[in-house]
Scaffold this active site. Structure first.
Site, short mmCIF file in Angstrom:
data_model
loop_
_atom_site.label_atom_id
_atom_site.label_comp_id
_atom_site.label_asym_id
_atom_site.label_seq_id
_atom_site.Cartn_x
_atom_site.Cartn_y
_atom_site.Cartn_z
N LYS A 53 0.83 -1.21 0.00
CA LYS A 53 0.00 0.00 0.00
C LYS A 53 0.86 1.26 0.00
O LYS A 53 0.53 2.26 -0.65
CB LYS A 53 -0.95 -0.02 1.21
CG LYS A 53 -2.11 -0.98 0.98
CD LYS A 53 -2.85 -1.41 2.23
CE LYS A 53 -3.83 -2.54 1.86
NZ LYS A 53 -4.32 -3.28 3.02
N GLN A 97 -5.01 -2.50 9.49
CA GLN A 97 -4.84 -3.77 8.81
C GLN A 97 -5.47 -4.90 9.63
O GLN A 97 -5.21 -5.03 10.82
CB GLN A 97 -3.34 -4.03 8.59
CG GLN A 97 -3.02 -5.31 7.83
CD GLN A 97 -3.39 -5.26 6.35
OE1 GLN A 97 -3.54 -4.19 5.76
NE2 GLN A 97 -3.54 -6.42 5.74
N ASP A 120 -11.13 2.16 4.05
CA ASP A 120 -11.65 0.84 3.68
C ASP A 120 -13.14 0.86 3.36
O ASP A 120 -13.66 -0.08 2.77
CB ASP A 120 -11.49 -0.13 4.86
CG ASP A 120 -10.17 -0.89 4.85
OD1 ASP A 120 -9.64 -1.15 3.76
OD2 ASP A 120 -9.71 -1.24 5.96
#
Ligand SMILES: Nc1nc(=O)c2c([nH]1)NC[C@@H]1CN(c3ccc(C(=O)N[C@@H](CCC(=O)O)C(=O)O)cc3)C=[N+]21
Length: 295
Positions: A53, A97, A120
């Site tokens: 990322k 995460q 997200d």
């Protein structure tokens, strides 16, 4: 028939090229979007994803903010980091995460993220708005993998209008959140959601124009399940032993025989995974644009 590949690397590269231009336009107004990541623990897979990322951010000119915490981090310490990113003006959006260590209450962590910084698209407020605002313009971050699936179809000129989409798997990140997106008027699909409690997925799958499999069961989508000419998107990730080397390797949900029946198949790797990463970046750039509209 041999299916055409839905090439996620290619579509993701196109999206990143477009994002580079949007980031440059923001830079012209003095705005640099920033993506934060919070990683707890030292799982090699998670570290690898997070590193990816940050590489993606560098590629499109997004600033990245990396917070790595030890496995023993307490709920309170993790929440303090969340509060810090919520307050950090350099951080446009961020992700925590997953999975988190077992002693952490994941739902409480996600709910503490400022919904406007939820890169997200998995905060309850954003999932709730996705369900409530079926047809209004989208003004919140959207779940990245569902968005990636729809974008991969769109960029291969596969229309969803009036199509029957069968989804396998009821996990929040894909199966349960993709329905509200697929059924928005602009996509106009009809959705069947199947899961481990569905007595015969195959009989329903054979009726589908598009199959999205997010089960995480290697090879669950059999050629006999697929209507000739269908599009099959392989979102599953599981580990199987390679019979030749004896080492574990990543496997998708789609049996290789499906390529002889379907018209399109997304390879795995190289399909939906790269799209998920590209759409995470797009969520952040979009949010920066919403906060700093061109005048
Ligand atoms: N808060 C949070 N958000 C996530 O989005 C999230 C997460 N936690 N935890 C783990 C899963 C997994 N995930 C992947 C994304 C892209 C690939 C990907 O790009 N895979 C490549 C292969 C591997 C690679 O090149 O790195 C491919 O499919 O071609 C894989 C896995 C996001 N996740």
């Amino acid at each position: 028939m041999t299916a055409a590949a839905l090439d996620g690397k290619k579509a993701a590269a196109e999206i990143k090229a477009e994002l580079r231009e949007r980031v440059a336009a923001l830079a012209g107004r003095g705005v640099v979007p920033g993506l934060g990541t919070i990683l707890v623990g030292d799982d090699p897979g998670s570290k690898w994803y997070v590193a990816g990322k940050h590489r993606d951010c560098a590629e499109v000119g997004i600033e990245s903010i990396r917070v790595d915490l030890p496995t023993e981090t307490t709920q309170e310490e993790l929440e303090a980091e969340i509060d810090r990113l919520n307050a950090d003006p350099a951080c446009t959006g961020y992700i925590v995460q997953l999975p988190l260590p077992k002693h952490i209450d994941t739902d409480r962590v996600i709910e503490r993220i400022d919904p406007s910084k939820d890169a997200d698209g998995l905060h309850p407020t954003n999932l709730g708005r996705l369900v409530l605002n079926a047809n209004d313009p989208i003004v919140t971050p959207l779940p990245c993998t569902p968005r990636g699936v729809i974008e991969l179809l769109r960029r291969n000129d596969i229309s969803l209008n009036g199509k029957h989409v069968l989804v396998i798997g009821r996990g929040v990140t894909v199966g349960r959140s993709i329905g509200p997106l697929l059924t928005r008027r602009e996509n106009n699909a009809t959705v069947t959601l199947t899961h481990t409690g569905t007595p015969d997925i195959g009989v329903l799958a054979r009726e589908a124009d598009v199959i999205v499999s997010a089960a995480g069961v290697a090879g669950i989508v059999r050629p006999e399940w697929v209507k000739p000419g269908a599009a099959v998107l392989d979102v599953g990730v599981s580990r199987v032993e390679d019979p030749e080397t004896g080492k574990s390797k990543v496997a998708g949900d789609v049996d290789p025989g499906v390529w002889d029946v379907a018209a399109w198949v997304s390879p795995n790797p190289g399909g939906v995974g790269p799209m998920t990463r590209a759409l995470l970046l797009e969520n952040v750039v979009e949010q920066a644009e919403r906060l700093n509209p061109a005048v």
